[in-house]
Motif scaffolding. Sequence first.
Motif, PDB file in Angstrom:
ATOM      1  N   TRP A  86      56.544  26.007  38.616  1.00  0.00           N
ATOM      2  CA  TRP A  86      57.487  26.433  37.834  1.00  0.00           C
ATOM      3  C   TRP A  86      58.122  27.537  38.007  1.00  0.00           C
ATOM      4  O   TRP A  86      59.356  27.828  37.820  1.00  0.00           O
ATOM      5  CB  TRP A  86      56.959  26.476  36.161  1.00  0.00           C
ATOM      6  N   SER A  87      57.403  28.268  38.697  1.00  0.00           N
ATOM      7  CA  SER A  87      58.048  29.835  39.257  1.00  0.00           C
ATOM      8  C   SER A  87      59.157  29.775  40.198  1.00  0.00           C
ATOM      9  O   SER A  87      59.822  30.413  40.482  1.00  0.00           O
ATOM     10  CB  SER A  87      56.829  30.719  39.560  1.00  0.00           C
ATOM     11  N   ASP A  88      58.879  28.454  40.929  1.00  0.00           N
ATOM     12  CA  ASP A  88      60.054  28.165  41.898  1.00  0.00           C
ATOM     13  C   ASP A  88      61.228  27.476  41.451  1.00  0.00           C
ATOM     14  O   ASP A  88      62.297  27.286  42.205  1.00  0.00           O
ATOM     15  CB  ASP A  88      59.419  27.140  43.090  1.00  0.00           C
ATOM     16  N   ARG A  89      61.206  27.132  40.253  1.00  0.00           N
ATOM     17  CA  ARG A  89      62.357  26.388  39.826  1.00  0.00           C
ATOM     18  C   ARG A  89      63.580  27.234  39.347  1.00  0.00           C
ATOM     19  O   ARG A  89      63.334  28.430  38.959  1.00  0.00           O
ATOM     20  CB  ARG A  89      62.100  25.369  38.555  1.00  0.00           C
ATOM     21  N   GLN A  90      64.878  26.839  39.415  1.00  0.00           N
ATOM     22  CA  GLN A  90      65.983  27.455  39.108  1.00  0.00           C
ATOM     23  C   GLN A  90      66.220  27.290  37.533  1.00  0.00           C
ATOM     24  O   GLN A  90      65.966  26.073  37.034  1.00  0.00           O
ATOM     25  CB  GLN A  90      66.979  27.242  39.855  1.00  0.00           C
ATOM     26  N   GLY A  91      66.516  28.155  36.889  1.00  0.00           N
ATOM     27  CA  GLY A  91      67.145  28.253  35.505  1.00  0.00           C
ATOM     28  C   GLY A  91      66.141  28.091  34.687  1.00  0.00           C
ATOM     29  O   GLY A  91      65.141  28.190  33.889  1.00  0.00           O
ATOM     30  N   PHE A 139      53.394  27.811  28.820  1.00  0.00           N
ATOM     31  CA  PHE A 139      53.537  29.306  29.359  1.00  0.00           C
ATOM     32  C   PHE A 139      53.685  30.407  28.742  1.00  0.00           C
ATOM     33  O   PHE A 139      53.777  30.482  27.443  1.00  0.00           O
ATOM     34  CB  PHE A 139      55.161  29.248  29.992  1.00  0.00           C
ATOM     35  N   GLU A 140      53.288  31.421  29.330  1.00  0.00           N
ATOM     36  CA  GLU A 140      53.202  32.813  28.774  1.00  0.00           C
ATOM     37  C   GLU A 140      54.046  33.336  28.234  1.00  0.00           C
ATOM     38  O   GLU A 140      55.371  32.832  28.965  1.00  0.00           O
ATOM     39  CB  GLU A 140      52.407  33.729  29.592  1.00  0.00           C
ATOM     40  N   SER A 185      50.615  31.264  33.568  1.00  0.00           N
ATOM     41  CA  SER A 185      51.721  31.974  34.335  1.00  0.00           C
ATOM     42  C   SER A 185      52.536  30.580  34.893  1.00  0.00           C
ATOM     43  O   SER A 185      52.044  29.841  35.099  1.00  0.00           O
ATOM     44  CB  SER A 185      51.300  32.601  35.259  1.00  0.00           C
ATOM     45  N   ARG A 186      53.893  30.668  34.766  1.00  0.00           N
ATOM     46  CA  ARG A 186      54.679  29.715  35.946  1.00  0.00           C
ATOM     47  C   ARG A 186      54.229  29.481  37.041  1.00  0.00           C
ATOM     48  O   ARG A 186      54.379  28.479  37.839  1.00  0.00           O
ATOM     49  CB  ARG A 186      56.052  30.220  35.459  1.00  0.00           C
ATOM     50  N   ALA A 187      53.740  30.401  37.805  1.00  0.00           N
ATOM     51  CA  ALA A 187      53.005  30.412  38.988  1.00  0.00           C
ATOM     52  C   ALA A 187      51.769  29.652  39.123  1.00  0.00           C
ATOM     53  O   ALA A 187      51.222  29.220  40.267  1.00  0.00           O
ATOM     54  CB  ALA A 187      52.781  31.860  39.565  1.00  0.00           C
TER      55      ALA A 187
END
Length: 63
Positions: free
Chosen positions: A58-63, A9-10, A47-49
């Motif tokens: 990963w961009s949709d995950r909580q925490g 991840f960046e 990017s997490r997206a």
Amino acid sequence: MPAIRIDMFEGRSPEIKRELVENITQAVVDTLKCSPEAVDIILNEVSRAHWATGGKLWSDRQG
């Protein structure tokens, strides 16, 4: 010459990336008995997206 690609991840600092490549280079030198100049490391920051695990971005995950 070994070439190592790392996808991650960046967002990590230059200091952390510097420490990572120094440690990996040393591990390769110790294991393969080659010179540090023979070791290439490519950091690919994603990017997490643009990364998904288990069908979820990963961009949709909580925490």
